[in-house]
Design an enzyme around this catalytic site. Sequence first.
Site, PDB file in Angstrom:
ATOM      1  N   SER A   1     -13.668  -3.902   1.284  1.00 32.69           N
ATOM      2  CA  SER A   1     -14.587  -3.059   0.508  1.00 32.69           C
ATOM      3  C   SER A   1     -16.061  -3.390   0.768  1.00 32.69           C
ATOM      4  CB  SER A   1     -14.273  -3.128  -0.996  1.00 32.69           C
ATOM      5  OG  SER A   1     -12.942  -2.748  -1.253  1.00 32.69           O
ATOM      6  N   PRO A   2     -16.453  -3.462   2.039  1.00 31.26           N
ATOM      7  CA  PRO A   2     -17.862  -3.767   2.335  1.00 31.26           C
ATOM      8  C   PRO A   2     -18.816  -2.669   1.875  1.00 31.26           C
ATOM      9  CG  PRO A   2     -16.692  -3.100   4.347  1.00 31.26           C
ATOM     10  CD  PRO A   2     -15.656  -3.267   3.271  1.00 31.26           C
TER      11      PRO A   2
ATOM     12  N   SER B   1      -5.616 -14.029   1.007  1.00 33.27           N
ATOM     13  CA  SER B   1      -6.557 -13.031   0.496  1.00 33.27           C
ATOM     14  C   SER B   1      -6.923 -13.370  -0.939  1.00 33.27           C
ATOM     15  CB  SER B   1      -5.911 -11.640   0.563  1.00 33.27           C
ATOM     16  OG  SER B   1      -6.733 -10.686  -0.064  1.00 33.27           O
TER      17      SER B   1
ATOM     18  N   TYR C   1       0.840  -1.208   0.000  1.00 26.62           N
ATOM     19  CA  TYR C   1       0.000   0.000   0.000  1.00 26.62           C
ATOM     20  C   TYR C   1       0.873   1.255   0.000  1.00 26.62           C
ATOM     21  CZ  TYR C   1      -4.026  -3.005   1.220  1.00 26.62           C
ATOM     22  OH  TYR C   1      -5.008  -3.983   1.245  1.00 26.62           O
TER      23      TYR C   1
HETATM   24  N1  NAP Z   1      -6.912  -7.879   0.226  1.00 30.26           N
HETATM   25  C1  NAP Z   1      -7.119  -7.059  -0.761  1.00 30.26           C
HETATM   26  O1  NAP Z   1      -6.780  -7.333  -1.920  1.00 30.26           O
HETATM   27  C2  NAP Z   1      -7.785  -5.745  -0.473  1.00 30.26           C
HETATM   28  C3  NAP Z   1      -8.275  -4.926  -1.519  1.00 30.26           C
HETATM   29  C4  NAP Z   1      -8.911  -3.733  -1.169  1.00 30.26           C
HETATM   30  C5  NAP Z   1      -9.028  -3.369   0.159  1.00 30.26           C
HETATM   31  N2  NAP Z   1      -8.514  -4.184   1.150  1.00 30.26           N
HETATM   32  C6  NAP Z   1      -8.597  -3.834   2.593  1.00 30.26           C
HETATM   33  O2  NAP Z   1      -9.898  -3.419   2.929  1.00 30.26           O
HETATM   34  C7  NAP Z   1      -9.854  -2.095   3.424  1.00 30.26           C
HETATM   35  C8  NAP Z   1     -11.109  -1.362   3.097  1.00 30.26           C
HETATM   36  O3  NAP Z   1     -11.245  -1.271   1.670  1.00 30.26           O
HETATM   37  P1  NAP Z   1     -11.980  -0.039   1.047  1.00 30.26           P
HETATM   38  O4  NAP Z   1     -11.287   1.202   1.471  1.00 30.26           O
HETATM   39  O5  NAP Z   1     -12.177  -0.289  -0.405  1.00 30.26           O
HETATM   40  O6  NAP Z   1     -13.396  -0.172   1.834  1.00 30.26           O
HETATM   41  P2  NAP Z   1     -14.770   0.565   1.862  1.00 30.26           P
HETATM   42  O7  NAP Z   1     -15.053   0.707   3.313  1.00 30.26           O
HETATM   43  O8  NAP Z   1     -15.731  -0.155   1.005  1.00 30.26           O
HETATM   44  O9  NAP Z   1     -14.533   2.014   1.188  1.00 30.26           O
HETATM   45  C9  NAP Z   1     -13.876   3.009   1.906  1.00 30.26           C
HETATM   46  C10 NAP Z   1     -13.996   4.350   1.238  1.00 30.26           C
HETATM   47  O10 NAP Z   1     -15.370   4.693   1.027  1.00 30.26           O
HETATM   48  C11 NAP Z   1     -15.601   6.050   1.404  1.00 30.26           C
HETATM   49  N3  NAP Z   1     -16.423   6.016   2.618  1.00 30.26           N
HETATM   50  C12 NAP Z   1     -16.324   5.137   3.656  1.00 30.26           C
HETATM   51  N4  NAP Z   1     -17.241   5.385   4.593  1.00 30.26           N
HETATM   52  C13 NAP Z   1     -17.947   6.440   4.163  1.00 30.26           C
HETATM   53  C14 NAP Z   1     -19.032   7.147   4.699  1.00 30.26           C
HETATM   54  N5  NAP Z   1     -19.550   6.799   5.879  1.00 30.26           N
HETATM   55  N6  NAP Z   1     -19.535   8.191   3.984  1.00 30.26           N
HETATM   56  C15 NAP Z   1     -19.006   8.538   2.799  1.00 30.26           C
HETATM   57  N7  NAP Z   1     -17.960   7.897   2.234  1.00 30.26           N
HETATM   58  C16 NAP Z   1     -17.434   6.850   2.902  1.00 30.26           C
HETATM   59  C17 NAP Z   1     -14.220   6.649   1.686  1.00 30.26           C
HETATM   60  O11 NAP Z   1     -13.658   7.122   0.468  1.00 30.26           O
HETATM   61  P3  NAP Z   1     -13.721   8.673  -0.021  1.00 30.26           P
HETATM   62  O12 NAP Z   1     -13.993   9.543   1.174  1.00 30.26           O
HETATM   63  O13 NAP Z   1     -12.374   8.917  -0.614  1.00 30.26           O
HETATM   64  O14 NAP Z   1     -14.793   8.692  -1.039  1.00 30.26           O
HETATM   65  C18 NAP Z   1     -13.428   5.447   2.139  1.00 30.26           C
HETATM   66  O15 NAP Z   1     -12.039   5.573   2.001  1.00 30.26           O
HETATM   67  C19 NAP Z   1      -8.560  -1.518   2.831  1.00 30.26           C
HETATM   68  O16 NAP Z   1      -8.066  -0.424   3.534  1.00 30.26           O
HETATM   69  C20 NAP Z   1      -7.665  -2.701   2.956  1.00 30.26           C
HETATM   70  O17 NAP Z   1      -7.218  -2.855   4.295  1.00 30.26           O
HETATM   71  C21 NAP Z   1      -7.912  -5.353   0.842  1.00 30.26           C
END
Ligand code: NAP
Length: 332
Positions: free
Chosen positions: A206-207, A151, A54
């Site tokens: 990414s829930p 993963s 990352y």
């Molecule tokens: N293993 C893998 O291959 C893999 C891949 C992806 C992720 N991950 C892990 O999963 C974690 C979470 O992934 P993700 O960041 O894609 O998850 P996510 O929770 O689906 O999306 C997070 C993003 O959505 C927006 N957001 C979140 N809550 C919000 C709210 N209450 N109101 C408005 N916007 C909101 C924000 O972006 P903005 O404010 O910029 O719009 C935030 O950075 C990563 O940090 C990582 O640890 C793992």
Amino acid sequence: MEFRHLGRSGLMVSEISYGNWITHGSQVEEDAAKQCVRAALDEGITTFDTADVYAGTKAEEVLGRALAGVRRESLEIFTKVYWPTGQGPNDRGLSRKHITESLHGSLRRLQTDYVDLYQAHRFDYETPLEETLKTFDDLVRQGKVLYVGVSEWTAEQIGRALKIADEMGFDRLVSNQPQYSMLWRVIETEVVPLSEKEGVGQIVFSPIAQGVLTGKYLPGQPPPAGSRATDPAGGDFISRMLNDDVLTHVQRLGPIAADLGLSMAQLAVAWVLQNPNVSSAIVGASRPEQVRDNVRASGVRLDAEVLKKIDDALGPVVERDPAKTVSPRRRP
Ligand SMILES: NC(=O)c1ccc[n+]([C@@H]2O[C@H](COP(=O)([O-])OP(=O)(O)OC[C@H]3O[C@@H](n4cnc5c(N)ncnc54)[C@H](OP(=O)(O)O)[C@@H]3O)[C@@H](O)[C@H]2O)c1
């Protein structure tokens, strides 16, 4: 905050965890990153997820600084290995050399002597599985890693790894970290049944579909300023979901969330937590208010009628094909 076992292991994790992909060391300044971590801790999150790759290793450094001074025993720190961290042919994949070297870099950057969970970030077709699992097992014996997981592995890959571990007496995988949300349900037919049988827990990423399930991206409209879709690093990843068909269906979730007194983000996180094979939902956040919003999903129960309304609202835009769980055939 409620806690769950990580798979069948004795380790407890907060059912909502905080991850720093795209954000720390890249999209957001260090101050905002620290505020998000502070908000997570204040809201009862104890589980933090990152990866060597990352922000080109910077995300681990930021998380290490943000968690410095917090009692180590009160945290579960997860990181990963596989994607490239340098230019060389051995700066990637799941060989004994790269796993060992990458873990040492992660421990240094995270300012810790051990990680609670070490995860193979994808399946490596170019390394014998025995080599990877033996290396993981050695790191567990050395006390540098407490538990091992993977993963985005398929059910077949997870099953094969468990069989080798049982035959060789290696530490077993306790977790898998797949993408999982109301929109992306590809683990449900193969990965989850196998995992339930074998005691492997899902730590889902990414829930909120990277922000799409908050409802803030509107069909036919440009993405809101300051969102992931407008970020140079994040824009590419989220763009796959930003089509009007998906966004129109997502808007139908608004009234369902409102009837329950939930924000759409809370509904999205609560939805993944209804699956008993999910150990934790990893949420991302670019602002501390988002962390505070999302954690309210902990402990929310959705009944069968609500789940049916969600399915009816999303209809054809839900992806369910298990063949969508893929790792690169060649190392990147
Ligand atoms: N293993 C893998 O291959 C893999 C891949 C992806 C992720 N991950 C892990 O999963 C974690 C979470 O992934 P993700 O960041 O894609 O998850 P996510 O929770 O689906 O999306 C997070 C993003 O959505 C927006 N957001 C979140 N809550 C919000 C709210 N209450 N109101 C408005 N916007 C909101 C924000 O972006 P903005 O404010 O910029 O719009 C935030 O950075 C990563 O940090 C990582 O640890 C793992």
